[in-house]
Design a protein around this motif. Structure first.
Motif, PDB file in Angstrom:
ATOM      1  N   LEU A   1       0.673   4.117  -2.854  1.00 19.53           N
ATOM      2  CA  LEU A   1       0.390   5.521  -2.556  1.00 19.53           C
ATOM      3  C   LEU A   1       1.553   6.424  -2.950  1.00 19.53           C
ATOM      4  CD1 LEU A   1      -1.380   5.176   0.899  1.00 19.53           C
ATOM      5  CD2 LEU A   1      -2.433   5.681  -1.318  1.00 19.53           C
TER       6      LEU A   1
ATOM      7  N   LYS B   1       0.839  -1.212   0.000  1.00 16.05           N
ATOM      8  CA  LYS B   1       0.000   0.000   0.000  1.00 16.05           C
ATOM      9  C   LYS B   1       0.866   1.251   0.000  1.00 16.05           C
ATOM     10  CE  LYS B   1      -4.082   1.739   0.030  1.00 16.05           C
ATOM     11  NZ  LYS B   1      -4.989   1.533  -1.092  1.00 16.05           N
ATOM     12  N   LYS B   2       1.969   1.238   0.734  1.00 22.76           N
ATOM     13  CA  LYS B   2       2.871   2.382   0.752  1.00 22.76           C
ATOM     14  C   LYS B   2       3.444   2.616  -0.645  1.00 22.76           C
ATOM     15  CE  LYS B   2       7.036   4.224   2.887  1.00 22.76           C
ATOM     16  NZ  LYS B   2       8.147   3.982   3.800  1.00 22.76           N
TER      17      LYS B   2
END
Length: 83
Positions: free
Chosen positions: A70, A66-67
């Motif tokens: 994003l 997810k990092k």
């Protein structure tokens, strides 16, 4: 012949009942119950630690993914501000 067969069958059944009876008697004594509880606690502890390790690994991988996702959506200026 028939009497011998029934005698052997009866002796085998008696031996089976004695062996199983001793096992059940052992399980129902306080020491047997304590052993069973100890075994179940160890089993539960092992399963819990395996589950926690799996959860931590899955969470770590999902967080990193997810990092990355994003971070890829940010512009260069926004990425520079985060670092």
């Amino acid at each position: 012949m028939s009497r011998t067969l029934w005698f052997i069958a009866g002796a085998a059944a008696s031996a089976f009942v004695v062996v199983k009876g001793r096992q059940y008697y052992r399980r129902l004594t306080p020491a047997g119950v304590a052993d069973e509880i100890e075994h179940r606690v160890e089993e539960t502890t092992q399963k819990t630690s395996e589950w926690l390790a799996d959860f931590a690994e899955t969470f770590s991988n999902a967080r990193a993914a997810k990092k990355s996702e994003l971070t890829a959506l940010l512009t260069r200026e926004e990425r520079g501000q985060l670092e």
